[in-house]
Design an enzyme around this catalytic site. Structure first.
Site, PDB file in Angstrom:
ATOM      1  N   GLU A  35     -16.385   4.191  -9.806  1.00 59.10           N
ATOM      2  CA  GLU A  35     -15.591   4.424  -8.582  1.00 59.10           C
ATOM      3  C   GLU A  35     -15.806   3.337  -7.528  1.00 59.10           C
ATOM      4  O   GLU A  35     -14.935   3.107  -6.689  1.00 59.10           O
ATOM      5  CB  GLU A  35     -15.896   5.794  -7.954  1.00 59.10           C
ATOM      6  CG  GLU A  35     -15.291   6.973  -8.688  1.00 59.10           C
ATOM      7  CD  GLU A  35     -16.241   7.546  -9.706  1.00 59.10           C
ATOM      8  OE1 GLU A  35     -17.153   6.780 -10.173  1.00 59.10           O
ATOM      9  OE2 GLU A  35     -16.105   8.722 -10.047  1.00 59.10           O
ATOM     10  N   HIS A  37     -16.128   0.035  -8.076  1.00 58.47           N
ATOM     11  CA  HIS A  37     -15.158  -1.019  -8.404  1.00 58.47           C
ATOM     12  C   HIS A  37     -13.732  -0.557  -8.085  1.00 58.47           C
ATOM     13  O   HIS A  37     -12.930  -1.313  -7.539  1.00 58.47           O
ATOM     14  CB  HIS A  37     -15.215  -1.354  -9.899  1.00 58.47           C
ATOM     15  CG  HIS A  37     -16.543  -1.842 -10.395  1.00 58.47           C
ATOM     16  ND1 HIS A  37     -17.339  -1.124 -11.262  1.00 58.47           N
ATOM     17  CD2 HIS A  37     -17.216  -2.994 -10.151  1.00 58.47           C
ATOM     18  CE1 HIS A  37     -18.425  -1.802 -11.546  1.00 58.47           C
ATOM     19  NE2 HIS A  37     -18.391  -2.943 -10.878  1.00 58.47           N
ATOM     20  N   GLN A  61     -25.717 -15.957 -14.153  1.00 66.01           N
ATOM     21  CA  GLN A  61     -26.362 -15.301 -13.015  1.00 66.01           C
ATOM     22  C   GLN A  61     -27.522 -14.408 -13.441  1.00 66.01           C
ATOM     23  O   GLN A  61     -28.128 -13.735 -12.608  1.00 66.01           O
ATOM     24  CB  GLN A  61     -25.345 -14.523 -12.181  1.00 66.01           C
ATOM     25  CG  GLN A  61     -24.795 -13.267 -12.830  1.00 66.01           C
ATOM     26  CD  GLN A  61     -23.631 -12.698 -12.036  1.00 66.01           C
ATOM     27  OE1 GLN A  61     -22.577 -13.312 -11.905  1.00 66.01           O
ATOM     28  NE2 GLN A  61     -23.810 -11.516 -11.485  1.00 66.01           N
ATOM     29  N   GLN A 153     -24.960 -10.925  -1.562  1.00 59.35           N
ATOM     30  CA  GLN A 153     -23.884 -11.615  -2.278  1.00 59.35           C
ATOM     31  C   GLN A 153     -22.677 -11.838  -1.376  1.00 59.35           C
ATOM     32  O   GLN A 153     -22.034 -12.889  -1.422  1.00 59.35           O
ATOM     33  CB  GLN A 153     -23.496 -10.791  -3.505  1.00 59.35           C
ATOM     34  CG  GLN A 153     -22.256 -11.251  -4.223  1.00 59.35           C
ATOM     35  CD  GLN A 153     -22.040 -10.507  -5.526  1.00 59.35           C
ATOM     36  OE1 GLN A 153     -22.702 -10.781  -6.512  1.00 59.35           O
ATOM     37  NE2 GLN A 153     -21.123  -9.556  -5.531  1.00 59.35           N
ATOM     38  N   SER A 186     -23.196   0.129 -12.345  1.00 62.91           N
ATOM     39  CA  SER A 186     -23.054   0.137 -13.805  1.00 62.91           C
ATOM     40  C   SER A 186     -24.403   0.381 -14.465  1.00 62.91           C
ATOM     41  O   SER A 186     -24.480   0.902 -15.579  1.00 62.91           O
ATOM     42  CB  SER A 186     -22.499  -1.206 -14.282  1.00 62.91           C
ATOM     43  OG  SER A 186     -21.334  -1.541 -13.570  1.00 62.91           O
TER      44      SER A 186
HETATM   45  P1  AMP Z   1     -20.437  -5.893 -10.498  1.00 64.05           P
HETATM   46  O1  AMP Z   1     -19.534  -5.506 -11.612  1.00 64.05           O
HETATM   47  O2  AMP Z   1     -21.684  -5.096 -10.418  1.00 64.05           O
HETATM   48  O3  AMP Z   1     -20.650  -7.378 -10.424  1.00 64.05           O
HETATM   49  O4  AMP Z   1     -19.659  -5.527  -9.164  1.00 64.05           O
HETATM   50  C1  AMP Z   1     -18.366  -6.039  -8.917  1.00 64.05           C
HETATM   51  C2  AMP Z   1     -17.993  -5.760  -7.489  1.00 64.05           C
HETATM   52  O5  AMP Z   1     -18.012  -4.357  -7.247  1.00 64.05           O
HETATM   53  C3  AMP Z   1     -18.981  -6.389  -6.493  1.00 64.05           C
HETATM   54  O6  AMP Z   1     -18.257  -6.897  -5.386  1.00 64.05           O
HETATM   55  C4  AMP Z   1     -19.838  -5.218  -6.108  1.00 64.05           C
HETATM   56  O7  AMP Z   1     -20.418  -5.347  -4.820  1.00 64.05           O
HETATM   57  C5  AMP Z   1     -18.825  -4.088  -6.128  1.00 64.05           C
HETATM   58  N1  AMP Z   1     -19.520  -2.807  -6.269  1.00 64.05           N
HETATM   59  C6  AMP Z   1     -20.462  -2.482  -7.191  1.00 64.05           C
HETATM   60  N2  AMP Z   1     -20.929  -1.228  -6.961  1.00 64.05           N
HETATM   61  C7  AMP Z   1     -20.266  -0.771  -5.874  1.00 64.05           C
HETATM   62  C8  AMP Z   1     -20.310   0.444  -5.127  1.00 64.05           C
HETATM   63  N3  AMP Z   1     -21.135   1.435  -5.461  1.00 64.05           N
HETATM   64  N4  AMP Z   1     -19.511   0.564  -4.053  1.00 64.05           N
HETATM   65  C9  AMP Z   1     -18.673  -0.448  -3.693  1.00 64.05           C
HETATM   66  N5  AMP Z   1     -18.581  -1.614  -4.356  1.00 64.05           N
HETATM   67  C10 AMP Z   1     -19.368  -1.783  -5.433  1.00 64.05           C
END
Ligand code: AMP
Length: 297
Positions: A35, A37, A61, A153, A186
């Site tokens: 949710e 994402h 990374q 980030q 995730s």
């Molecule tokens: P990731 O797939 O973990 O690299 O995350 C992709 C994007 O989704 C990044 O901009 C994260 O900051 C954002 N994101 C990950 N978890 C959350 C969350 N719980 N709430 C809002 N955005 C998130």
């Protein structure tokens, strides 16, 4: 919805879209969507005509002993989620497509990427900045959306966009949480039942420190101590850091100033799973007796 795996093809599509006057939003992710994402996708749909989600687990990374191979992947489910969320394009390149042989360039953001997360994951933000800039080149977005969940980030990406004159508006969306406050991630699937219960203490530590700041606590070490205490008394955590800093510069003064916007940052392991979270809070300004509390910016 269309799935694109080749950068050249993506660029032809976005060139056409831009020439037709469409506004493009890009949501970079490593997949295994939740949710958090999808909230970025929702926001993207509100501000742009075309939404591109990139799904790419970026090897550069991850440090050598980190969880690149173990990172969860489920393309079929991600595709279904994107379809349902009204995404227009998924960009899902192979590693070879993003890093062909002979590839020899990386982006280094000085200072802001070296402390906190950067101190524990020294190559992490170079990898993030490099892949995000490449994804920007591939998708040519007007808007790019990132979650506050990865706070440092967001600062790194904004700095990079500013410094490299990248013509994209960086939009930051709030952290989406489970009912007990745990930030959706995730990696949460790796938590055992007891670790999952314990994980809520990260949010508790952030909230407690924020409460004290609301009451006027301005001593950085005391604020940090509050977070450390919560995590220590919960047991089971291996703390990488639990720190407070100026929300814009990440500077760490002995004492914060009235009205200063402070970010509380935590990274800690439960077993093998590394969790990060953060909270933005302002010290009451001297003229306001009821300080405003907010988590977004
Ligand atoms: P990731 O797939 O973990 O690299 O995350 C992709 C994007 O989704 C990044 O901009 C994260 O900051 C954002 N994101 C990950 N978890 C959350 C969350 N719980 N709430 C809002 N955005 C998130």
């Amino acid at each position: 919805m269309e799935v694109i795996t080749k950068i050249k093809e993506m660029q032809i599509v976005v060139d056409y879209l831009r020439a037709s006057g469409k506004k493009i939003a890009c949501v970079p992710t490593m997949g295994y969507l939740h949710e958090g994402h999808l909230s970025l996708v929702k926001r993207a749909k509100e501000i742009a005509d075309v939404v591109i989600v990139t799904l790419f687990v970026n090897p550069t990374q991850f440090g050598p002993n980190e969880d690149y191979n173990r990172y969860p992947r489920d393309f079929a489910k991600d595709k279904a989620n994107c379809e349902q969320a009204g995404v227009d394009f998924i960009l899902h390149p192979e590693v070879q497509e993003m890093y062909p042989s002979g590839y020899n360039t990386e982006i280094n953001i000085r200072e802001i990427s070296k402390k906190f997360e950067g101190a524990f994951r020294p190559i992490h933000f170079n990898g993030v900045a490099t892949i995000v800039s490449k994804l920007f080149m591939a998708t040519k977005p007007h808007y790019a959306l990132f979650g506050q969940k990865d706070y440092q980030q967001t600062l790194v990406i904004k700095q990079m966009a500013r410094d490299l004159l990248i013509d994209v508006a960086i939009v930051i969306a709030p952290t989406i949480r489970e009912l007990d406050g745990l930030a959706k991630s995730s990696r949460n699937i790796f938590l055992s039942e007891s670790e999952r219960k314990n994980a809520t203490n990260i949010y508790k530590a952030l909230e407690l420190a924020a409460e004290e700041i609301h009451k006027g606590e301005k001593r950085r070490k005391v604020i940090n101590g509050i977070m450390h205490n919560v995590l220590r008394s919960a047991g089971a955590f291996h703390i990488d850091y639990a720190m407070s800093a100026d929300a814009d510069t990440l500077d760490e003064p002995e004492e914060f100033l009235s009205g200063q916007r402070i970010v509380l940052l935590i990274a800690a392991y439960l077993g093998k799973t590394r969790l990060i979270d953060n909270y933005i809070v302002s010290l009451p300004s001297s003229i306001s007796s009821r300080p405003e509390r907010f988590e977004n910016f």
